[in-house]
Design a protein around this motif. Structure first.
Motif: not given
Ligand code: ADP
Ligand code: ZN
Ligand code: ZN
Length: 733
Positions: A574-586
């Motif tokens: 879950r944490t990895a998915q969230l980090i990738v999701q947030v990073a994808g905003r950039a």
């Protein structure tokens, strides 16, 4: 046959596993499975659903059916069969499953005719349009404004437009009561293909579409893995075109948080229509959409979890966007996974299912690796944006200013100076996650569930994030009376405070559950952010999902560790998915983005794999760990939860259940490969006044567990303890 009484066996909307028999009067019409009936139940009258007509071994003295409500199966055969499967697989009472499927109006016994596939509107009557109105309304300026507004729009409008313009339902009703406007119903528009609106596919998208073409229109599951912005949605739109052209319907499931007006608009713009099902609809709107899908007049349905249980006349394709998202799993009551039910549904109907994600769940990846699902990938961003660069910040021994390291502060300053927007992610709302006495170590805990309470500002309070209990801030320590109380740790409010001090001239938007309470304020924030001027965004996962912020060029993850350290076996995923999701905003548009991740564990192998090699490498590693531990997706899991006011009897109930299960295992010869672990306290061992414990069942196959649980009433004979099964649990194991 004519002489013997006609008996129907029905499911009632109660948490009961039993079905009940009733008798039809000679003058009452016959009833088919799936039809609703009104029946007496105790002293109540309930809307029940026929499960079988003329059942074997009927009750000797059945009560009379009060009224047969439907001449046909109201769910349609396919959905009715699916409901039976859902009840069976998730071990949930059938009556409650069927009740969940029905829109409120049908649950109450309304008939399914009038408003099929229509949408409600309001039109001016001749009086409303004429001179009459001004005399009737001379003392009601809002009501006059409503008439003027309708006039402007050519005489009619729909309730949502009116509400958006500030005319609420009560006002509209008041004007309708005066005969100045009438409620109208118009058919929902049908989907049109507008090829001129679509961009040219890039070669990767074209290859994906080609592969989908070759796969045909029969059953098959495809995982479409593609980074955020790689053009998955464009692929969905093209795949939908073909299905719609054949006159078939499409169901698109999205996570709760992603059903934004932006998402909806993309589908509407391409096809001229898209119906939605979500919690914000009125009962009448819901019924209209539901019955429109059933009748085949709604071509496209976009909805959250529960939309997977909508009847369709001719469903041709199901799409699950962000298939890894936890909101597809219902966490209470009927604990079903909409994604898994979608797989079952696609298989039953013989239609394709498309699962899209930038960070597929390990379950789905496992299915792709073993060849059960087709696996297609999109590797680069479609709009031409470059992938962001990733940096790890070791914050051991660094002095942080409200959670920000000097390195991160410098990076933020640089981005703001060149006109960029900055998004800082922190999965903790409130000001500080704990409130302690620095003199004696006392910590504020919830009076109900004993969890640490979170300190909030604006307004100041201690709040339990589990059960929402509030308490005022004590001025002095309740234990030692000294005034040495301090909020410890970092929440979004505190990060916002810190940013205000560091960057006093830059607008700051905090987005979390607290600020999202005011929809207007949230929409205003989004609008301001989309204007693209330099800004700081700080927030929880509400920022990470669904919304596109093309101006964001720097994403900071303030604390990557908390998720990786949680005991839940799914926490790293879950944490990895969230980090990738947030990073994808950039850097979604022309500008490349940068991602900075703060950590106290710069050597954490999971984090390193994720940041240095990417999500697929992380997933590969995590799958190997799960295999070694014997956890899903390699093995099947069922969580037995028990809760009650007395900790000892809850434990006793689970111990007794464990003995029953073990006896059954021997009986079934299913001993090998099935494991029963516990009872152990649940991750949240107490919520409110309820103590919570659990058993964990693991087996090599789902079938083994299903056999073990078949016909078992796990709560039987346990007074005061509530026992529930969570099949394929997402949380808490
Ligand atoms: P995803 O769903 O994978 O996040 P989108 O489909 O939203 O990706 O695409 C990201 C952006 O790229 C969107 O603005 C979309 O309009 C644009 N886009 C997608 N496909 C193309 C294409 N073939 N040509 C040009 N722009 C595209
Ligand atoms: Zn103290
Ligand atoms: Zn609490």
């Amino acid at each position: 046959m004519q002489d013997s009484p006609r008996i129907v066996r029905v499911a009632v909307p109660k948490p009961l596993r039993q079905l009940f028999d009733y008798q039809l009067e000679p003058d009452q019409p016959g009833v088919v499975p799936g039809a609703r009936l009104r029946v007496p139940f105790g002293r109540q009258s309930l809307v029940a659903v026929c499960v079988s007509a003329d059942p074997p071994d009927p009750h000797p003295e059945p009560r009379q059916v009060l009224e047969a409500l439907d001449a046909e199966n109201i769910f349609g055969d396919a959905l009715f069969r699916l409901a039976l499967w859902v009840a069976d697989y998730y071990h949930h009472p059938l009556g409650e499953v069927l009740d969940t499927l029905l829109p409120a109006r049908l649950r109450q016994g309304a008939s399914l005719d009038a408003e099929t596939g229509t949408r409600a509107g309001f039109s001016l009557t001749p009086r409303g349009a004429g001179q009459d109105a001004s005399s009737v309304l001379n003392r009601a300026p809002r009501q006059r404004a409503l008439l003027a507004f309708l006039e402007q729009l050519g005489g009619s409008s729909d309730p949502e437009t009116l509400r958006a313009a500030g005319f609420d339902a009560a006002l509209v009703r008041a004007v309708a009561a005066k005969g100045l406007i009438v409620r109208t119903l118009e058919a929902l528009p049908r989907a049109r293909l507008m090829p001129e609106r679509r961009p040219r596919l890039n070669p990767e998208q074209a290859a994906v579409l080609d592969a989908l073409d070759r796969a045909g229109d029969g059953y098959g599951v495809t995982l479409l893995e593609g980074v955020t912005g790689s053009g998955k949605t464009e692929v969905y739109l093209r795949a939908m075109e073909r299905v719609l052209a054949e006159g078939r319907q499409v169901l698109v499931l999205v996570p709760e948080i992603a059903l934004t007006p932006q998402t909806l608009r993309r589908f509407e713009e391409r096809f001229g229509t898209a119906a939605t099902l979500h919690s914000g609809l009125t009962d009448v709107q819901r019924l209209a959409v539901w019955s429109g899908c059933r009748a085949g007049t709604v071509d496209i349905l976009i909805g959250t979890r529960s939309a997977v249980l909508t009847p369709f006349r001719q469903l041709g394709l199901i799409i699950v966007d962000e298939e890894h998202d936890g909101s597809f799993k219902q966490q209470e009551g009927l604990r079903y996974s909409a994604r898994d039910v979608a797989v079952k549904r696609a298989r039953d109907l013989g239609i394709p299912l498309l699962l899209g994600s930038a960070t597929p769940s390990l379950e789905t990846l496992h299915n792709a690796r073993t060849g059960r699902y087709r696996h297609l990938v999109l590797t680069y961003r479609a709009g031409g944006a470059e992938a962001p660069t990733c940096h790890l910040i070791d914050i051991r021994g660094q002095s942080l200013e409200d959670g920000l390291s000097p390195t991160l502060i410098a990076a933020v300053r640089r981005q703001l100076a060149v006109g960029g927007q900055v998004l800082l992610f922190l999965n903790r709302r409130g000001y500080a996650p704990s409130y302690v006495c620095t003199a004696c170590g006392w910590q504020a805990r919830c009076s109900e569930c004993e969890l640490p309470m979170t300190l909030h500002r604006d307004p100041e309070a201690l709040i339990c994030h589990r059960c929402s209990v509030r308490a005022p801030l004590p001025r002095h320590c309740p234990a030692c009376q000294r005034s040495a109380l301090l909020g410890i740790g970092l929440g979004t409010q505190r990060a916002e405070d810190g940013l205000t001090k560091l960057f006093p001239n830059v607008p700051i938007y905090r987005i979390d559950r607290d600020t999202a309470r005011s929809r207007q304020r949230l929409e205003a924030s989004f609008a301001a952010i989309l204007r693209g001027e330099p800004a700081l965004l700080v927030g929880t996962q509400m920022l990470a999902k669904g919304h596109h912020f093309p101006g964001v060029t720097l994403v900071g993850v303030l604390n990557a560790d908390s998720g990786f350290l949680s005991p839940d076996f799914r926490a790293p995923e879950r944490t990895a998915q969230l980090i990738v999701q947030v990073a994808g905003r950039a850097g979604r548009a022309e500008r490349p983005g940068e991602v900075w991740v703060q950590t106290y564990q710069p050597d954490n192998p999971a984090l390193l794999a994720l940041l240095k090699e990417g999500y697929p490498a992380f997933a590969e590693r995590e799958l190997a760990l799960r295999q070694a531990a014997g956890f899903p997706p390699w093995r099947a899991m069922v969580l037995v939860r028990a809760e009650g006011n007395d900790a000892e009897s809850v434990r006793g109930a689970l111990l007794a259940l464990r003995v029953r299960l073990e006896a059954r295992m021997i009986e079934l010869g299913a001993g090998s490969g099935v494991e029963v672990l516990g009872p152990v306290p649940a991750p949240l061992p107490k919520i409110g006044t309820r103590y919570r414990l659990q058993l964990l069942l693991l087996a090599d196959t789902r079938r083994q567990l299903q056999r073990l649980l078949q016909g078992l009433d796990p709560g039987a004979g346990q007074r005061g303890t509530q026992v529930t099964l969570d099949i394929d649990p997402y949380d808490g194991a």
